[in-house]
Motif scaffolding. Structure first.
Motif, PDB file in Angstrom:
ATOM      1  N   HIS A 345       0.858  -1.176   0.000  1.00  0.00           N
ATOM      2  CA  HIS A 345       0.000   0.000   0.000  1.00  0.00           C
ATOM      3  C   HIS A 345       0.900   1.234   0.000  1.00  0.00           C
ATOM      4  O   HIS A 345       2.081   1.164   0.346  1.00  0.00           O
ATOM      5  CB  HIS A 345      -0.905   0.015   1.225  1.00  0.00           C
ATOM      6  N   GLY A 346       0.364   2.345  -0.386  1.00  0.00           N
ATOM      7  CA  GLY A 346       1.171   3.561  -0.418  1.00  0.00           C
ATOM      8  C   GLY A 346       0.557   4.572  -1.365  1.00  0.00           C
ATOM      9  O   GLY A 346      -0.613   4.461  -1.755  1.00  0.00           O
ATOM     10  N   GLU A 347       1.347   5.552  -1.741  1.00  0.00           N
ATOM     11  CA  GLU A 347       0.855   6.596  -2.631  1.00  0.00           C
ATOM     12  C   GLU A 347       1.949   6.972  -3.617  1.00  0.00           C
ATOM     13  O   GLU A 347       3.139   6.749  -3.364  1.00  0.00           O
ATOM     14  CB  GLU A 347       0.399   7.817  -1.831  1.00  0.00           C
ATOM     15  N   PHE A 348       1.520   7.543  -4.733  1.00  0.00           N
ATOM     16  CA  PHE A 348       2.487   8.001  -5.723  1.00  0.00           C
ATOM     17  C   PHE A 348       1.838   9.100  -6.557  1.00  0.00           C
ATOM     18  O   PHE A 348       0.619   9.310  -6.518  1.00  0.00           O
ATOM     19  CB  PHE A 348       2.959   6.840  -6.605  1.00  0.00           C
ATOM     20  N   THR A 349       2.682   9.788  -7.305  1.00  0.00           N
ATOM     21  CA  THR A 349       2.203  10.839  -8.206  1.00  0.00           C
ATOM     22  C   THR A 349       2.051  10.229  -9.590  1.00  0.00           C
ATOM     23  O   THR A 349       3.031   9.780 -10.194  1.00  0.00           O
ATOM     24  CB  THR A 349       3.180  12.016  -8.240  1.00  0.00           C
ATOM     25  N   MET A 350       0.829  10.218 -10.084  1.00  0.00           N
ATOM     26  CA  MET A 350       0.526   9.560 -11.354  1.00  0.00           C
ATOM     27  C   MET A 350       0.522  10.572 -12.490  1.00  0.00           C
ATOM     28  O   MET A 350       0.045  11.701 -12.343  1.00  0.00           O
ATOM     29  CB  MET A 350      -0.838   8.868 -11.259  1.00  0.00           C
ATOM     30  N   GLY A 351       1.064  10.140 -13.639  1.00  0.00           N
ATOM     31  CA  GLY A 351       1.071  10.988 -14.821  1.00  0.00           C
ATOM     32  C   GLY A 351       2.431  11.589 -15.077  1.00  0.00           C
ATOM     33  O   GLY A 351       3.425  11.258 -14.441  1.00  0.00           O
ATOM     34  N   ALA A 352       2.473  12.500 -16.043  1.00  0.00           N
ATOM     35  CA  ALA A 352       3.717  13.145 -16.461  1.00  0.00           C
ATOM     36  C   ALA A 352       3.653  14.627 -16.146  1.00  0.00           C
ATOM     37  O   ALA A 352       2.606  15.271 -16.299  1.00  0.00           O
ATOM     38  CB  ALA A 352       3.956  12.938 -17.957  1.00  0.00           C
ATOM     39  N   GLY A 353       4.797  15.174 -15.737  1.00  0.00           N
ATOM     40  CA  GLY A 353       4.875  16.600 -15.474  1.00  0.00           C
ATOM     41  C   GLY A 353       5.071  17.386 -16.749  1.00  0.00           C
ATOM     42  O   GLY A 353       5.378  16.846 -17.821  1.00  0.00           O
ATOM     43  N   ASP A 354       4.905  18.701 -16.647  1.00  0.00           N
ATOM     44  CA  ASP A 354       5.018  19.559 -17.830  1.00  0.00           C
ATOM     45  C   ASP A 354       6.417  19.524 -18.427  1.00  0.00           C
ATOM     46  O   ASP A 354       6.592  19.746 -19.621  1.00  0.00           O
ATOM     47  CB  ASP A 354       4.662  21.007 -17.451  1.00  0.00           C
ATOM     48  N   GLU A 355       7.411  19.248 -17.580  1.00  0.00           N
ATOM     49  CA  GLU A 355       8.786  19.290 -18.049  1.00  0.00           C
ATOM     50  C   GLU A 355       9.243  17.952 -18.623  1.00  0.00           C
ATOM     51  O   GLU A 355      10.359  17.864 -19.160  1.00  0.00           O
ATOM     52  CB  GLU A 355       9.717  19.705 -16.905  1.00  0.00           C
ATOM     53  N   VAL A 369      -2.283   9.583  -6.047  1.00  0.00           N
ATOM     54  CA  VAL A 369      -3.100   8.377  -5.897  1.00  0.00           C
ATOM     55  C   VAL A 369      -2.602   7.647  -4.650  1.00  0.00           C
ATOM     56  O   VAL A 369      -1.397   7.433  -4.490  1.00  0.00           O
ATOM     57  CB  VAL A 369      -3.005   7.456  -7.126  1.00  0.00           C
ATOM     58  N   ARG A 370      -3.553   7.275  -3.795  1.00  0.00           N
ATOM     59  CA  ARG A 370      -3.189   6.559  -2.564  1.00  0.00           C
ATOM     60  C   ARG A 370      -3.910   5.227  -2.505  1.00  0.00           C
ATOM     61  O   ARG A 370      -5.131   5.161  -2.680  1.00  0.00           O
ATOM     62  CB  ARG A 370      -3.523   7.392  -1.325  1.00  0.00           C
ATOM     63  N   PHE A 371      -3.154   4.181  -2.238  1.00  0.00           N
ATOM     64  CA  PHE A 371      -3.702   2.837  -2.054  1.00  0.00           C
ATOM     65  C   PHE A 371      -3.763   2.538  -0.561  1.00  0.00           C
ATOM     66  O   PHE A 371      -2.724   2.374   0.089  1.00  0.00           O
ATOM     67  CB  PHE A 371      -2.836   1.794  -2.755  1.00  0.00           C
ATOM     68  N   GLU A 372      -4.967   2.485  -0.008  1.00  0.00           N
ATOM     69  CA  GLU A 372      -5.117   2.167   1.415  1.00  0.00           C
ATOM     70  C   GLU A 372      -4.832   0.698   1.696  1.00  0.00           C
ATOM     71  O   GLU A 372      -4.469   0.334   2.812  1.00  0.00           O
ATOM     72  CB  GLU A 372      -6.527   2.525   1.894  1.00  0.00           C
ATOM     73  N   ARG A 373      -5.030  -0.135   0.695  1.00  0.00           N
ATOM     74  CA  ARG A 373      -4.734  -1.560   0.820  1.00  0.00           C
ATOM     75  C   ARG A 373      -3.745  -1.968  -0.263  1.00  0.00           C
ATOM     76  O   ARG A 373      -3.689  -1.360  -1.341  1.00  0.00           O
ATOM     77  CB  ARG A 373      -6.000  -2.409   0.658  1.00  0.00           C
ATOM     78  N   GLY A 374      -2.986  -2.993   0.045  1.00  0.00           N
ATOM     79  CA  GLY A 374      -2.153  -3.576  -0.982  1.00  0.00           C
ATOM     80  C   GLY A 374      -3.009  -4.373  -1.958  1.00  0.00           C
ATOM     81  O   GLY A 374      -4.206  -4.585  -1.749  1.00  0.00           O
ATOM     82  N   PHE A 375      -2.417  -4.807  -3.002  1.00  0.00           N
ATOM     83  CA  PHE A 375      -3.101  -5.637  -3.997  1.00  0.00           C
ATOM     84  C   PHE A 375      -2.083  -6.590  -4.589  1.00  0.00           C
ATOM     85  O   PHE A 375      -0.869  -6.395  -4.447  1.00  0.00           O
ATOM     86  CB  PHE A 375      -3.762  -4.788  -5.090  1.00  0.00           C
ATOM     87  N   ALA A 376      -2.586  -7.618  -5.235  1.00  0.00           N
ATOM     88  CA  ALA A 376      -1.691  -8.604  -5.851  1.00  0.00           C
ATOM     89  C   ALA A 376      -1.729  -8.432  -7.358  1.00  0.00           C
ATOM     90  O   ALA A 376      -2.783  -8.194  -7.954  1.00  0.00           O
ATOM     91  CB  ALA A 376      -2.114 -10.022  -5.474  1.00  0.00           C
TER      92      ALA A 376
END
Length: 613
Positions: A345-355, A369-376
């Motif tokens: 589980h965790g979070e990340f920044t999804m997509g591409a930046g302008d640069e 985007v944050r995942f409150e639960r893990g997944f397989a």
């Protein structure tokens, strides 16, 4: 004249006359001591019985003036000793030990034994005075004081002061009893039963009625604490023990009760921890959380609490698994499903930046985007052999098989073209059989969904296609760089892409090849050929692009922030993620995405499955 035991002689010898001092001849004769021979014979030489027996209140005492005939002295001494043994220390009817000893001590000639006896009785009376005073029997103490005032007048002032203090203590004790009856045990401050009892003890230390009052309150509080412990109300028990400690009478008893409470807490907390772990084993997470909270409330220091809390947190996020763990669910018949790996589980920044170079508008805006639960996620792309088991078990016919064609790579023209007869059993050129460990291709979106649903039926668990967010999260593997391997080419080949060193069977090379890249394959490589990615998956970067569950949207505006697939009912265009064996460096970026008709089948598109935990 020796003592004889005949009754007439004794009666004659014990005729005592009133003393003439202070009296006239008209006064009544002095009382005669009635001494029976058997009583005299039974008198012991020494005894402490008088110290053990309670004194009874008597009328005000004054010494009895006696004349003692010489022939009665021994008998009277024995009578005095017997009276002392029986606790009759003073009095007129019958005569007390003090009266008899005094008469014999003052006789002519005086009897030394009687003088000793008189002093002994005076000493006993002093002791009994203090004992009765401390016991709160003030009427008896005052009566004894009246006797001592006669025989020991020099100590009268001290006894008066002691009696005055005892009266103060008695008054305070009575007030304490009234407050105790009213329930004012420890409050209000200065106006409680305990305060009154302490006031009594300040006046007379060890004043028995006050001590008994304090003891009664303390015992009641300890009993309340024990009842609360039995009911599992440990905080209430602790509160009662704090009150009992404020009484301050028996710290050892309070300490013992605290030890019992601590053991009861530990036992109850241990049961709660055990039951919480059992609930976790059943995945009954509400019950586990309740029992964990109970254990924390009962005993915050209980053994196993930290481990239990960590275990519950993991199970909430991963079920019975751990991040990075690999597993395969049984499909029955001795066959296992695809090997899966648990993404954390965790979070990340999804997509591409302008640069980001080469990024497109459909890869923006950046969003969290944050995942409150893990997944397989399947460790590898679905292979031909795995898909073949599904077809054999169900008789399923793919879209390409029903349509009779699929898109393949035409090496002569160097382009993707439709070819009749191409389907999942064929390779990227659509003509030769695919190897069992190749990624299955020529698969439409519905074909991938059908495979996932079959796995769900066979296992009783929810298999599905990954969401677009899950795919990119796993592809990045914790990196925020444009590519999964970083922001520049890695020192070694990381995936099957369009490498400068790649060459087709007919000698063709890529027109937009990645310089210095030679992955050894033209067309798909067997699944899992290259090094694993950050979360333990293979080939998310390249080999074949893969279907995800999301419908196509031109941007990420209003995209879900929890990692779920963004699906509109009835959508006909889906998203394909990840590079393929025919992808350029730009197309292998982690944010790269493609808009593809759901019915499309292609030699460059395969899939892998995800599973809820």
């Amino acid at each position: 004249m020796p003592f004889r035991s005949s009754a007439p002689a004794i009666a004659s010898a014990l005729a005592l006359l009133l003393c003439a001092c202070g009296r006239n001849d008209a006064e009544s004769p002095a009382p005669v001591a009635d001494v029976a021979p058997e009583t005299v014979a039974a008198a012991p030489a020494e005894t402490d019985t008088a110290e053990r027996q309670p004194l009874k209140a008597r009328a005000a005492w004054k010494p009895t003036p006696l004349l003692v005939p010489a022939e009665a002295r021994d008998a009277l001494l024995m009578q005095a000793t017997e009276a002392e043994r029986q606790g009759l220390l003073y009095g007129n009817e019958p005569l007390g030990a003090l009266d008899l000893y005094a008469a014999l001590a003052d006789a002519d000639p005086p009897m030394p034994e009687a003088r000793i006896g008189r002093e002994r009785i005076i000493g006993l009376l002093r002791e009994r005075f203090e004992a009765e005073r401390v016991a709160g029997n003030l009427e008896v103490a005052e009566e004894i004081d009246a006797v001592l005032a006669v025989v020991s007048p020099a100590e009268a002032a001290g006894r008066d002061e002691a009696l005055a203090a005892a009266r103060v203590a008695a008054t305070a004790t009575a007030m304490g009893d009234a407050r105790r009856e009213a329930g004012q045990w420890l409050a209000p401050r200065g106006g409680s039963a305990v305060a009154a009892y302490r006031e009594a003890l300040e006046a007379v230390p060890a004043f028995a009625p006050a001590s008994a009052g304090l003891q009664g309150i303390e015992k009641a509080l300890l009993d309340r604490a024990a009842a609360s412990v039995a009911a599992g109300e440990f905080d209430a028990a602790e509160a009662e023990l704090r009150r009992a400690a404020r009484v301050g009478l028996d710290p050892d008893a309070v300490q013992d009760a605290r030890a019992s409470l601590a053991q009861a807490r530990a036992d109850a907390a241990g049961v709660a921890v055990r039951e919480a772990n059992e609930a976790i084993d059943r995945l009954d997470l509400p019950r586990a959380a309740t029992r964990l909270a109970d254990a924390q409330q009962i005993d915050p220091q209980a053994p196993g609490l930290d481990e239990l809390g960590s275990r519950l947190a993991l199970v909430r996020r991963y079920g019975h698994f751990r991040p990075g763990q690999r597993f395969a669910d049984a499909l029955g018949g001795g066959i296992d499903g695809p090997v899966m790996v648990v993404a954390p589980h965790g979070e990340f920044t999804m997509g591409a930046g302008d640069e980001e170079s080469g990024a497109r508008d459909n890869e923006r805006p950046l969003h969290e985007v944050r995942f409150e639960r893990g997944f397989a996620l399947a460790v590898r792309e679905t292979s031909v052999a795995e898909f073949a088991r599904f077809v054999a078990a169900t008789g399923y016919r793919t879209v390409a098989e029903r349509r009779g064609r699929s898109t393949v790579y035409d090496e002569r023209g160097g382009a993707m073209v439709e070819l009749r007869g191409a389907h999942w059993r064929r390779g990227y050129q659509g003509r030769t059989p695919a190897a069992p460990d190749d990624p299955v291709i020529h698969i439409a979106f519905d074909d991938a969904v059908a495979y996932a649903e079959w796995l769900s039926v066979r296992t009783g668990l929810r298999y599905r296609l990954p969401s677009e967010a899950e795919f990119e999260y796993a592809l990045r593997g914790g990196r925020a760089t444009p590519w999964a391997w970083g922001d520049r080419l890695p020192p070694r080949v990381a995936a099957n892409l369009t490498g400068e060193g790649d060459q087709s069977p007919q000698g063709r090379r890529w027109g937009r090849a990645i310089r210095g890249w030679s992955d050894g394959h033209w067309g798909p490589a067997p699944v899992g050929t290259y090094a694993p990615e950050g979360f333990g998956t293979y080939d998310l970067i390249g080999n074949v692009s893969e279907w995800v569950e999301d419908c196509w949207h031109d941007s990420y505006r209003r995209a879900p922030g929890d990692g779920r697939a963004w699906v509109n009912p009835g959508c006909e265009e889906r998203v394909v993620r990840g590079g393929s064996w025919a992808s350029t460096l730009e197309q292998s970026r982690s944010a790269f995405r493609l808009q593809v008709p759901a019915a499309l089948t292609s030699a460059r598109i395969g899939f892998r499955v995800a599973r809820d935990l």
